[in-house]
Design an enzyme around this catalytic site. Sequence first.
Site, PDB file in Angstrom:
ATOM      1  N   GLU A 112     -27.284 -34.012 -32.338  1.00 17.30           N
ATOM      2  CA  GLU A 112     -26.372 -33.000 -32.412  1.00 17.30           C
ATOM      3  C   GLU A 112     -26.705 -32.283 -33.699  1.00 17.30           C
ATOM      4  OE1 GLU A 112     -23.342 -36.645 -32.383  1.00 17.30           O
ATOM      5  OE2 GLU A 112     -22.122 -35.275 -30.827  1.00 17.30           O
ATOM      6  N   GLU A 132     -25.001 -42.394 -26.683  1.00 14.82           N
ATOM      7  CA  GLU A 132     -23.860 -43.185 -27.198  1.00 14.82           C
ATOM      8  C   GLU A 132     -23.285 -44.088 -26.158  1.00 14.82           C
ATOM      9  OE1 GLU A 132     -24.710 -39.875 -27.722  1.00 14.82           O
ATOM     10  OE2 GLU A 132     -24.271 -39.236 -29.673  1.00 14.82           O
TER      11      GLU A 132
END
Length: 670
Positions: A112, A132
Amino acid sequence: MALVSELVRLSHHGGIAVVTIDNPPVNALSSGVPEAILAAVREAAADASVQAIVVRGAGTTFIAGADIREFGKMASGELPSINLADIILGIEDSPKPVVMALHGTTFGGGLEVAMGGHYRVIAPSGQVGQPEVKIGLIPGAAGTQRLPRLAGIPKALEMCALGEPVGASEALQHGITDRIIEGDLLEGAVAFAREIASKPFRKTRERNEKLWKVGAAGNAAMTAVLASVGATFEAGVAQERELFDQCLRSTESKALIHAFFGERTVAKIPDIPKDTRTFTIQRAAVIGAGTMGGGIAMAFANAGIPVLMKETSQEALDRGMATIRGNYAASVMKGRFPQETMDRRLALITPQLGYNGFEEADVIVEAVFENMALKKSVFAELDGIAKPSCILATNTSTLDIDEIASVTKRPEMVLGLHFFSPANVMRLLEVVRGATAIGLGKRLKKVAVLAGNCEGFIGNRMVHLYLREAQFLLEEGASVAEIDGALVDFGMAMGPLAVCDLAGIDVGWRIRQEARHREKPGVRQPLVADRLYELGRYGQKTRRGFWLYDANRRPSPDPEVAEIARQVGVEQRPIGRDEIVERCVYALINEGARILEEGIALRAVDIDIVYLNGYGFPARRGGPMFYADTIGIDRVLARIEEFNRQHGPELWSPAPMLRRLAESGGKFHA
Ligand SMILES: NC(=O)c1ccc[n+]([C@@H]2O[C@H](COP(=O)([O-])OP(=O)(O)OC[C@H]3O[C@@H](n4cnc5c(N)ncnc54)[C@H](O)[C@@H]3O)[C@@H](O)[C@H]2O)c1
């Protein structure tokens, strides 16, 4: 070496700042780290000596992810929950380009952060991923929004939903990274940063083209697939049926089906029988190594056809070859094809100053300056050298091909091959008569459309009136942003005035000079572009045209242009978006109808294919003539008649064909 914090260091390598994250063992995003990265980027960006910024990880990896132990503390309130998403926005807003240098495992929050940079380079063994889901989470710092902008929605869905990492070459292929760095990563990243330092760069969050690519039908397909989650098979099928029916009834689907068959239709030329003998093109030659000549030579080489490229000076030849090499190298870098392909293609292009070998060429394409006398002298020379079966083609945009052909003893072998810029990329090829040439278009992987010989052929003859209306609207009080905005919202790839800036106001001016003697006295002509030319505002190349451009070629409005437009002295009034679109697009339709009537285009679909492939007309509207059918010819005619009353018959007399179709309730595409 300056210390921004214990965890992040800032150093300088010439004009490139290097931010090193040092939070062993895996550079996790523990509290303090993201803040320090942003602080370091900001400090570097504020330093006048810095041109670009590299962010990298010390040790064995870039940021391997969030600090998982901190999640629990954040949930319990023991640690303040940092907003990583905001910090990444801050990095992305850097006024200087940020290059993320990735090695090891760039996972989760690490990816990210990396996507907040403007570029990413990666070591060959590097991996990226959003794992995740494997701990019951999803990306929480805009990873689900930036990844589809880089990799496209399907790949992003797969990566976020399954959590599996991808390797360096797959990341490159999907646009997640921009280059693989063999050898020393820091050195390679700094060299890359130097290379891009003065080029325009974009924020990932503003890169929407891969999202749009999916279209309404793509969205429906994804909704249908997702309907399989947590529902029975039957319920999923029911939803699929409903979405399918919606798509089937949509204008978008009808327009795209029209374009799909249209590409096949345009290859059919009724007065060229199937058994017409065509010549096989084995060798080609190009005259001129400028913007077009170089691109055309590449199009031949890409199709595996050896091509000679002639120039008048060594300097121009070298410049042309350097551009070609640069274009190919950029494709290799982006992973489009391997180095061997580049080498093979380059070897097919022979740069030269004389006519050596031209006698063996099966086709010669002339792409010298747009000047009649020059083109005539080139064709007279070619007539003396080329073999009898050789196709002599000109790439002229506006000049009369019959006149060019008249200097040869074989005018029947002379034709127009109108490539679009960049010629190695754009799919459209307007062919001004000739069966062999249509076949050649196919080999070059172009959509070849046959056009009659007239000023501007199909595409430019129509676009001339479209651009003229855009300027009239400006003189009547619409702003540059309103005009371009209305047409971009309509779906055009660019606004008309931005197109003028890109093509060059000076280029347009020169073309108008050549055409001035054909203008009817007393007929309104747009004047703003001439004023801009006189002020040296040539468009993007001088950073000022209809728009103002910053160093990254990002446009912003210029109040001075509104003032220049006002000084033309036409009465000003507020103009709505609908009128902007109608004036510009109906000008295309009306001229398209004339072109059909004169036989310059064989069928309405030929015009649509020209506009879809050469002028950025939105595919979901099917091309200007198809669009007219969807609006209703009678409604289009009614508006054109209104424009006729307002602006006079010299500018807006309805094409007779339009009237006939409106009266009979007919359509362009029967
Ligand atoms: N640029 C475009 O978007 C575009 C699109 C379609 C068609 N065209 C047409 O293509 C043609 C070339 O345009 P361009 O943009 O490539 O121009 P350019 O100025 O980039 O290139 C022209 C090149 O021709 C060379 N040249 C001039 N005389 C020559 C000769 N006698 N022999 C060999 N080389 C010679 C020049 O040195 C120059 O490098 C023009 O007719 C133009 O109208 C341009």
